[in-house]
Design an enzyme around this catalytic site. Structure first.
Site, mmCIF file in Angstrom:
data_model
loop_
_atom_site.group_PDB
_atom_site.id
_atom_site.type_symbol
_atom_site.label_atom_id
_atom_site.label_comp_id
_atom_site.label_asym_id
_atom_site.label_seq_id
_atom_site.Cartn_x
_atom_site.Cartn_y
_atom_site.Cartn_z
ATOM 1 N N ASP A 8 0.867 -1.176 0.000
ATOM 2 C CA ASP A 8 0.000 0.000 0.000
ATOM 3 C C ASP A 8 0.904 1.227 0.000
ATOM 4 O O ASP A 8 2.126 1.134 -0.185
ATOM 5 C CB ASP A 8 -1.004 -0.052 1.163
ATOM 6 C CG ASP A 8 -0.364 0.178 2.535
ATOM 7 O OD1 ASP A 8 0.880 0.293 2.612
ATOM 8 O OD2 ASP A 8 -1.109 0.246 3.529
ATOM 9 N N CYS A 65 3.003 -3.306 4.067
ATOM 10 C CA CYS A 65 2.141 -2.193 4.453
ATOM 11 C C CYS A 65 2.751 -1.612 5.732
ATOM 12 O O CYS A 65 3.871 -1.974 6.102
ATOM 13 C CB CYS A 65 0.670 -2.603 4.588
ATOM 14 S SG CYS A 65 0.259 -3.734 5.918
ATOM 15 N N THR A 67 2.094 -1.794 9.121
ATOM 16 C CA THR A 67 2.379 -2.768 10.179
ATOM 17 C C THR A 67 2.607 -4.169 9.635
ATOM 18 O O THR A 67 3.115 -5.029 10.360
ATOM 19 C CB THR A 67 1.183 -2.878 11.142
ATOM 20 O OG1 THR A 67 0.059 -3.371 10.393
ATOM 21 C CG2 THR A 67 0.851 -1.531 11.774
ATOM 22 N N HIS A 98 10.186 -23.088 9.003
ATOM 23 C CA HIS A 98 9.156 -23.773 9.791
ATOM 24 C C HIS A 98 7.743 -23.598 9.228
ATOM 25 O O HIS A 98 6.926 -24.499 9.351
ATOM 26 C CB HIS A 98 9.163 -23.246 11.234
ATOM 27 C CG HIS A 98 10.366 -23.701 12.016
ATOM 28 N ND1 HIS A 98 10.499 -23.479 13.370
ATOM 29 C CD2 HIS A 98 11.492 -24.362 11.636
ATOM 30 C CE1 HIS A 98 11.659 -23.982 13.800
ATOM 31 N NE2 HIS A 98 12.284 -24.511 12.764
ATOM 32 N N HIS A 133 6.869 -29.903 10.700
ATOM 33 C CA HIS A 133 6.247 -28.626 10.322
ATOM 34 C C HIS A 133 5.150 -28.846 9.287
ATOM 35 O O HIS A 133 4.143 -28.130 9.279
ATOM 36 C CB HIS A 133 7.308 -27.656 9.801
ATOM 37 C CG HIS A 133 8.391 -27.404 10.802
ATOM 38 N ND1 HIS A 133 8.137 -26.797 12.017
ATOM 39 C CD2 HIS A 133 9.702 -27.731 10.800
ATOM 40 C CE1 HIS A 133 9.267 -26.731 12.701
ATOM 41 N NE2 HIS A 133 10.229 -27.293 12.003
#
Ligand code: RB5
Length: 142
Positions: A8, A65, A67, A98, A133
């Site tokens: 963004d 973005c 965060t 993982h 995993h």
């Protein structure tokens, strides 16, 4: 190796630099935008990028973005996407080793560009470990 990338407005500066970095390393890059600093909704680039990866048009993806959370939440609604947020090199390694993240999500407002590059380099160089995993990843879909 073809890498899709999107951001963004909060991530566009790092995205632009990362595209040059990736092209310089010989990767093919599919840019889903945005290419402007004008405020926009991360969903409008995340969904098309996820669909392209699911369709096999790119091998991996990178999303940025402010965060990273908006991108991760949106991308992870797609069955074929495992989007993992990383803000340090160790997490960048583990999110591939993982979690086999096929999309790396970066919180552009909380890391330096140099850190973003270090995380991308590590994530690309790391191999998925499989084994226990995979059992966990197989239990993710609802
Ligand atoms: C944009 O202001 C910001 O909300 C967005 O980049 C992101 O952090 C959302 O999760």
């Amino acid at each position: 190796m073809k890498i899709a990338i999107c951001s963004d407005h909060a991530g566009v500066e790092y995205k632009t630099k990362l595209i040059s970095y990736l092209l310089g390393k010989g990767y093919e890059v599919l840019n889903f935008g945005t290419d402007s600093t004008e405020s926009m909704d991360y969903t409008d680039v995340a969904h098309p990028m996820a669909a392209a990866i699911e369709a096999g048009e790119a091998d991996l993806g990178i999303a940025l973005c402010g965060t990273g959370n908006g991108m991760a939440m949106t991308l992870n609604h797609h069955r074929g996407i495992r989007a993992g947020l990383a803000w340090g090199v160790a997490i960048g390694r583990l999110v591939k080793a993982h979690n086999n993240a096929n999309v790396l999500v970066l919180p552009a407002r909380f890391i330096s560009y140099q850190m973003a590059v270090s995380i991308v380099r590590t994530w690309l160089a790391t191999e998925y470990e499989g084994g226990r995993h995979q059992r966990r990843i197989d239990k993710i879909p609802v």
